[in-house]
Enzyme design. Sequence first.
Site, PDB file in Angstrom:
ATOM      1  N   HIS A 234       0.815  -1.218   0.000  1.00 53.79           N
ATOM      2  CA  HIS A 234       0.000   0.000   0.000  1.00 53.79           C
ATOM      3  C   HIS A 234       0.847   1.266   0.000  1.00 53.79           C
ATOM      4  CE1 HIS A 234      -3.502  -2.442   0.461  1.00 53.79           C
ATOM      5  NE2 HIS A 234      -3.039  -2.959   1.575  1.00 53.79           N
ATOM      6  N   ARG A 291      -0.263  18.855   2.375  1.00 55.53           N
ATOM      7  CA  ARG A 291       1.192  19.105   2.506  1.00 55.53           C
ATOM      8  C   ARG A 291       1.818  18.866   1.141  1.00 55.53           C
ATOM      9  NH1 ARG A 291       2.239  13.797   1.647  1.00 55.53           N
ATOM     10  NH2 ARG A 291       0.942  12.333   2.786  1.00 55.53           N
TER      11      ARG A 291
END
Lengths: 494, 151
Positions: A234, A291
Amino acid sequence: MIRRLLVANRGEIACRILRACREANIETVAIFAPDDANSLFTEMADITVALDGETIGDTYLDIEQILSIARHFKVDAIHPGYGFLSERSEFAEAVMNAGIIWVGPSVEAIDLMGDKMTARKTMKNAGVPVIPGEEIEGGIDAIVMASKRVGFPLLLKASAGGGGKGMRAVHSEDQIQSAAQSAQREALKAFGDDRIYVERLLAGSRHIEIQILADQHGSTIHLGERECSVQRRHQKVFEESPSIAVNDTLREAMGEAAINAAKAVDYVGAGTVEFLLSANGEFFFLEMNTRIQVEHPVTEMVTGVDLVREQIRIAQGQRMSIKGCQMRGHAIEVRLYAEDPKNNFLPATGKLLCFQPPEGPGIRLDTGFREGDEVTPNYDPMLSKLIVWAPSREEALARMRCALEDFVVLGCITNITFLRALCLHADVIAGRTTTDMVEAIWPDGWDEEVPSDMIELAYLATYASHSMGANRQLSSGTISEIPTPFENLSGRFP
Amino acid sequence: MQFSFNGEVISLEIEKSGTNFSSSNMQLEYSPKTMWAYVNGRRLKVTVANHKDEWWVHIAGQILKLEYVEQGANTADETGGLIAPMPGKILEVLVVEGQEVTTGQPLMIMEAMKMEHKIVSPLDGEVSALYYQANDQVEGGVTLMEIQETD
């Protein structure tokens, strides 16, 4: 205006931000934990300050300590990079309360997007499509019940999650109990929050994300997509822009959805809205990262925009320097990890005895490591990012294959040979990239057949080096006499 | 001189003449760190780095790690010892001494770099010794437990 900026991070992203500041004529402060005293990023700052403490919690995550350094050195701004405190709203709030510019979005935006369950609800209300699934209040029993309603296969995700931590794919009902426990435990460890939610696992889908920029003057734009479907555990390992699956119409639709998502939380700065693009062309909101992202360079390469520079510009109240999205050519990034691809991608450690990055037109390396550095288990095992740009996808892949072949990393096991195998795989070449492809292609794990003449040659080279005494020179830890330039000269002119 | 690759000992006839080394179908001109080899007329760049008994070799994108083998040393893996793949912390021990286990059965859960890793049994057998318990910190390469193979 920002005259002095503190980078609350380490590794390659600290290097990236420190360089951008230097170019913008901004003085820099780098902070480092004791075990990072000789790390590359500490060489790039004007002022370096040692953090007091042993663990990550006592150093890079210590808000009080970082703020007191910021105050002491009278910095105007703090850039959090990615990871660590970058998506912790209490840090953003403390920074702003101290009268320091926070290079990032508002506390509210971080909170709304940081909690993945809240983000799902916010997006549903804003009309952005989300993956079929359920937000869950309660423990194991509630997770099991909700899972049965959502149906298998499904994904358990940590509400506070990120980086694949606390995430589990569950393919049948009999696995749900142990998977949920394991996911909860990992989430609690990583985030101090064990809330889990459930989403249907859409097989054969792509991970497509849209880069967003928004300034304080009301302008919000998207900078096209990045496809980051190729993942293991993942976590992304191979990212590209543009995506082979996205045409102009889809790009506009996804770009608009991403802008809506950003506007729904009054977003300011650089951000990324992640989508899953299903096999039949439908897209769903996954999450928004508030971010700068690891894979931001691919967007920089195809749009020509310096995203970190724009972040700084926006943070000090200026307008962003671009009007819209113009893409040119094709960029690919691979992440070089200290990990063993033949052993379930388990992180590896060791000393980088040799680290010779490739060079040439269209090749960029964002690295936090250099030759001689020790890879320790203390931090994330990503060493560097190798990025290439070329006029077309086919040429970019060829450039990446050659660059990976030239990249010499010895002394620590890395995924470099796996990355090269990926670039040579028919599915990657054809652009049949999906989030489940690595497991689908190599269900029993990846391995490579080393040709027997390569083993023979390696033996020959080792034999030669050993018998010529190369080991005695290198392993004694002392550098052999370095000849003076005059000795070299006289050698050249006998 | 013997080196092993992937646990297999290699030993070849090498001819040496000055800094030139050759085997039956390839030759190599030695120089420190980076050198050139010729294999069936193909020119290949070879980079070598050494640390203790480890010899790392890079050849055209391929990376091989060889290990120096003392003459007469036994390299065969004699025990069914399970080695910690990396430094970290034991989160959970899922078996007890004397327990029968099957290939692929989870034995321990380790945590390193903030990720959980399952240690699974490489064979069918019986847990004959357990050296660590939950919450222990372990170094990479230590033997975590022994498994006696059942016939």
